[in-house]
Design a protein around this motif. Structure first.
Motif, mmCIF file in Angstrom:
data_model
loop_
_atom_site.group_PDB
_atom_site.id
_atom_site.type_symbol
_atom_site.label_atom_id
_atom_site.label_comp_id
_atom_site.label_asym_id
_atom_site.label_seq_id
_atom_site.Cartn_x
_atom_site.Cartn_y
_atom_site.Cartn_z
ATOM 1 N N PRO A 1 0.839 -1.205 0.000
ATOM 2 C CA PRO A 1 0.000 0.000 0.000
ATOM 3 C C PRO A 1 0.874 1.254 0.000
ATOM 4 C CG PRO A 1 0.114 -0.938 2.201
ATOM 5 C CD PRO A 1 0.860 -1.878 1.314
ATOM 6 N N VAL A 2 0.370 2.307 -0.619
ATOM 7 C CA VAL A 2 1.093 3.569 -0.698
ATOM 8 C C VAL A 2 0.151 4.677 -0.258
ATOM 9 C CG1 VAL A 2 2.471 5.101 -2.147
ATOM 10 C CG2 VAL A 2 2.339 2.672 -2.692
ATOM 11 N N GLY A 3 0.583 5.477 0.702
ATOM 12 C CA GLY A 3 -0.264 6.572 1.177
ATOM 13 C C GLY A 3 -0.128 7.803 0.323
ATOM 14 N N THR A 4 -0.377 7.666 -0.958
ATOM 15 C CA THR A 4 -0.234 8.786 -1.891
ATOM 16 C C THR A 4 -1.180 8.564 -3.066
ATOM 17 O OG1 THR A 4 1.412 10.061 -3.153
ATOM 18 C CG2 THR A 4 1.585 7.673 -3.246
ATOM 19 N N PRO A 5 -1.604 9.596 -3.773
ATOM 20 C CA PRO A 5 -2.506 9.404 -4.915
ATOM 21 C C PRO A 5 -1.893 8.496 -5.978
ATOM 22 C CG PRO A 5 -2.398 11.720 -4.307
ATOM 23 C CD PRO A 5 -1.342 11.020 -3.511
ATOM 24 N N ARG A 6 -2.758 7.852 -6.742
ATOM 25 C CA ARG A 6 -2.276 6.918 -7.760
ATOM 26 C C ARG A 6 -1.421 7.622 -8.796
ATOM 27 N NH1 ARG A 6 -6.380 3.321 -11.364
ATOM 28 N NH2 ARG A 6 -6.917 5.367 -12.184
ATOM 29 N N GLU A 7 -1.732 8.879 -9.089
ATOM 30 C CA GLU A 7 -0.970 9.611 -10.093
ATOM 31 C C GLU A 7 0.500 9.734 -9.700
ATOM 32 O OE1 GLU A 7 -3.804 10.540 -8.747
ATOM 33 O OE2 GLU A 7 -5.156 10.212 -10.457
ATOM 34 N N SER A 8 0.743 9.933 -8.384
ATOM 35 C CA SER A 8 2.136 10.049 -7.920
ATOM 36 C C SER A 8 2.872 8.723 -8.064
ATOM 37 C CB SER A 8 2.153 10.507 -6.455
ATOM 38 O OG SER A 8 1.534 11.761 -6.307
ATOM 39 N N LEU A 9 2.179 7.622 -7.740
ATOM 40 C CA LEU A 9 2.802 6.313 -7.893
ATOM 41 C C LEU A 9 3.073 6.011 -9.358
ATOM 42 C CD1 LEU A 9 3.758 3.589 -6.836
ATOM 43 C CD2 LEU A 9 1.380 2.807 -6.863
ATOM 44 N N TRP A 10 2.115 6.327 -10.222
ATOM 45 C CA TRP A 10 2.295 6.052 -11.644
ATOM 46 C C TRP A 10 3.478 6.837 -12.221
ATOM 47 C CZ3 TRP A 10 1.491 2.676 -15.198
ATOM 48 C CH2 TRP A 10 1.660 3.019 -16.541
ATOM 49 N N LYS A 11 3.675 8.043 -11.750
ATOM 50 C CA LYS A 11 4.781 8.867 -12.240
ATOM 51 C C LYS A 11 6.124 8.174 -11.981
ATOM 52 C CE LYS A 11 6.565 13.598 -11.981
ATOM 53 N NZ LYS A 11 6.422 14.921 -11.314
ATOM 54 N N VAL A 12 6.233 7.519 -10.815
ATOM 55 C CA VAL A 12 7.459 6.803 -10.496
ATOM 56 C C VAL A 12 7.567 5.524 -11.322
ATOM 57 C CG1 VAL A 12 8.785 5.716 -8.645
ATOM 58 C CG2 VAL A 12 7.405 7.743 -8.160
ATOM 59 N N VAL A 13 6.438 4.808 -11.443
ATOM 60 C CA VAL A 13 6.438 3.551 -12.201
ATOM 61 C C VAL A 13 6.854 3.785 -13.644
ATOM 62 C CG1 VAL A 13 4.924 1.762 -13.159
ATOM 63 C CG2 VAL A 13 4.744 2.390 -10.742
ATOM 64 N N GLU A 14 6.336 4.825 -14.258
ATOM 65 C CA GLU A 14 6.619 5.086 -15.673
ATOM 66 C C GLU A 14 8.056 5.543 -15.892
ATOM 67 O OE1 GLU A 14 4.476 7.273 -19.519
ATOM 68 O OE2 GLU A 14 4.067 7.982 -17.477
ATOM 69 N N ALA A 15 8.736 5.955 -14.823
ATOM 70 C CA ALA A 15 10.092 6.499 -14.969
ATOM 71 C C ALA A 15 11.175 5.458 -14.734
ATOM 72 C CB ALA A 15 10.283 7.670 -14.006
ATOM 73 N N VAL A 16 10.826 4.182 -14.598
ATOM 74 C CA VAL A 16 11.847 3.178 -14.278
ATOM 75 C C VAL A 16 12.814 2.983 -15.436
ATOM 76 C CG1 VAL A 16 10.343 1.920 -12.689
ATOM 77 C CG2 VAL A 16 10.431 1.257 -15.103
ATOM 78 N N GLY A 17 13.998 2.464 -15.090
ATOM 79 C CA GLY A 17 14.955 2.088 -16.114
ATOM 80 C C GLY A 17 15.761 3.248 -16.648
ATOM 81 N N GLY A 18 16.671 2.920 -17.558
ATOM 82 C CA GLY A 18 17.515 3.946 -18.138
ATOM 83 C C GLY A 18 18.330 4.657 -17.078
ATOM 84 N N GLY A 19 18.432 5.971 -17.191
ATOM 85 C CA GLY A 19 19.176 6.756 -16.216
ATOM 86 C C GLY A 19 18.527 6.796 -14.857
ATOM 87 N N ASN A 20 17.226 6.504 -14.801
ATOM 88 C CA ASN A 20 16.519 6.525 -13.521
ATOM 89 C C ASN A 20 16.765 5.261 -12.692
ATOM 90 O OD1 ASN A 20 15.379 8.983 -14.197
ATOM 91 N ND2 ASN A 20 13.592 8.029 -15.138
ATOM 92 N N GLY A 21 17.286 4.212 -13.327
ATOM 93 C CA GLY A 21 17.582 2.988 -12.592
ATOM 94 C C GLY A 21 16.338 2.163 -12.314
ATOM 95 N N TRP A 22 16.546 1.080 -11.551
ATOM 96 C CA TRP A 22 15.476 0.119 -11.270
ATOM 97 C C TRP A 22 15.131 0.052 -9.796
ATOM 98 C CZ3 TRP A 22 12.622 -1.997 -15.041
ATOM 99 C CH2 TRP A 22 13.106 -1.842 -16.344
ATOM 100 N N TYR A 23 15.564 1.066 -9.056
ATOM 101 C CA TYR A 23 15.130 1.257 -7.665
ATOM 102 C C TYR A 23 15.557 0.152 -6.713
ATOM 103 C CZ TYR A 23 12.199 4.944 -9.561
ATOM 104 O OH TYR A 23 11.766 6.076 -10.194
#
Length: 534
Positions: A358-380
């Protein structure tokens, strides 16, 4: 017959009970009966298992065991045709007594309720062998059929050998043995002839049995057009599934008991199920007649040849290879596809690892992180582990991590993302990646941003792997322990980044800023750079 709203006569609408609706055949029969215009009531020991079926809202579901006379009586009230698709195989050594008692209760309560017909799917038995000499499995199936035929209620007993479809125990043994063993030391039963039948044809005959004339009270043999040994079925399976030709060496010293333990070790089919089945495989079972077609005429091209039935049963394998989209391979209501109620060993080999937080934040904020994976942003998570995996892939001629991202923040279908390919995006909630590394199988990584109550969002990640042959299974067994470390850390870091409103871990963000600053420096006019020189 009844008259519809257009004034046309159509086949009679019947009230049908499916006892065993949570089983392999039952779960596939229900939608076929609904499609034929009948109303359906489902009897299952655990009716909650039926909730995930798309037809759950169109049927009446009741709970009860077939050995409970009161529960059976209540379920049969107002029923015209009762389908009995229950057997106690795998429940222990006393399954014959359980089958016998349950069949008698069902027959007695069907008569008391005024049921017009009982339809039972049993096993095909060999010719010329007394019932007492059959294996316990076949003997029990034959006895249940005889109980129904001797009861006052007219009965249709369909007798089938190997049913080709995801979830059939005999077929699953063939499937898993062939997938996992390129070289097989097998018992002598691999040379036994049998007459397999596709699950689509079984369902066709079951539905057609509902409207048989009242005077029909008999058993029917049902089978496909091919008579094959188990060895031939294994080799055909390997060919259709795209595996290398299997080397099969029969060993007559392997007894049914040893065979069942061997099958339980090599395949997910439990030994308690495998043993009664392997004991049955010493008998040749071939159809004597095809009289069922008098009452349920075969459509053109039916019954299906073994290879065609096999091709349909392997829908996920075939479509995964040809369209690289495993999620769309299972078409709703396709009889050969796995169902939620199938046993865990059914449906072929599709390994999964799923995690959620669970994440205590709006879905839009979570999606922003999900869509940014990989490349220079890394895989967390464990950047070195991802880098090593990329280097190993390059060593064997793969793409490695060289491809990076097209855009630092947004993805689109078809984008390359390190050693992944973006296969599908559900904007704001789903990212599906397909691996393009060199692997002994096909792999996907799905990430979901799911809306829950209030501001709470759920992060869900699922890794799916379809192995190719024994090497594929070995690869999954080796790599799966690392998933708990890598993917658990990834889930934790992504949800923390979403809560902080970040698109990447701090160190990755600093790395990105340094790269952008370096790029701006390289793009300045030459004279501007010269003025800054000492």
């Amino acid at each position: 017959m009844f008259v519809n709203t257009d004034g046309q006569k159509t086949p009679e609408r019947l009230n049908c009970l499916v006892a065993g609706a949570s089983g392999y055949i039952g779960g596939r029969l229900v939608p076929e009966l609904l499609k034929a215009g009948h109303t359906v009531r489902c009897l299952a020991r655990s009716p909650e298992k039926l909730r995930d079926h798309p037809w759950a809202g169109e049927v009446e579901s009741v709970g009860g065991d077939v050995t409970d006379a009161a529960a059976v009586a209540a379920s049969l009230r107002g029923i015209d045709v009762a389908y009995y698709l229950v057997h106690a195989l795998g429940t222990g050594t006393g399954f014959e007594d359980t089958d016998r008692r349950a069949a008698r209760i069902f027959a007695e309560q069907a008569q008391a309720a005024g049921v017009r017909r009982i339809v039972y799917l049993g096993g095909l038995t060999p010719n010329g062998i007394p019932e007492r000499d059959l294996s316990p499995h076949l003997r029990s199936r034959a006895e249940v059929g005889r109980i129904f035929l001797e009861a006052p209620v007219p009965a249709t007993v369909l007798r089938a050998a190997v049913v080709v479809g995801s979830g059939s125990a005999s077929f699953e043994m063939v499937r898993h043995l062939t997938e996992r063993l390129p070289v097989m030391l097998t018992p002598s039963w691999v040379s036994t002839r049998t007459q397999p039948i596709g699950v689509r044809d079984v369902l066709h005959y079951l539905v057609g049995s509902a409207t048989m004339p009242a005077h029909v009270d008999r058993a029917f043999d049902i089978g496909g057009p091919d008579v094959l040994t188990y060895q031939e079925m294994m080799r055909r399976y390997a060919r259709v599934a795209g595996l290398r030709r299997r080397l099969i060496v029969p060993v007559p010293l392997l007894t049914p008991r040893l065979s069942s333990h061997w099958i339980g070790l090599v395949t997910p089919v439990p030994a308690s199920v495998a043993r009664p089945l392997t004991e049955s495989l010493r008998h040749e079972v071939v159809c004597d007649e095809h009289d069922i077609a008098l009452y349920a005429p075969d459509p053109p091209g039916r019954p299906l040849p073994f290879d065609k039935a096999l091709d349909l049963a392997l829908r996920r394998v075939r479509e995964a290879e040809h369209t690289t989209r495993w999620s769309s391979a299972a078409v709703p209501a396709a009889p050969g596809d796995p169902l939620p109620t199938d046993p865990g060993w059914a449906g072929g080999s599709l390994h999964q690892d799923e995690r959620q937080l669970p994440v205590g934040t709006p879905r839009e904020s979570l999606w922003k992180v999900v869509e940014a994976v990989g490349g220079g942003n890394g895989w967390y998570s464990f950047l070195l582990a991802w880098a090593v995996r990329g280097w190993l892939d390059r060593l064997v001629g793969g793409v490695g991590l060289r491809r990076r991202r097209r855009d630092a923040e947004h993805l689109r279908v078809g984008d390359s993302l390190d050693f992944w390919l973006v296969e599908e995006i559900g904007p704001g909630h789903l990212l599906r990646l397909r691996v393009e590394m060199r692997l002994p199988g096909l792999a996907w990584l799905e990430t979901y941003a799911e809306r829950c109550d209030g501001r709470v969002t759920r992060y869900r990640r699922r890794a799916v792997f379809h192995p190719r042959g024994l090497l594929g299974h070995v690869y999954w067994w080796i790599i799966s322990p690392f998933h708990s470390v890598v993917f658990a850390g990834k889930a934790r870091n992504i949800t923390q980044a979403a809560a902080k409103g970040m698109c990447a871990p701090a160190n990755e963000a600093r790395t990105g800023r340094r790269r952008r600053a370096h790029a701006r420096s390289r793009n300045r006019p030459a004279q501007a750079r010269s003025r800054n020189r000492p």
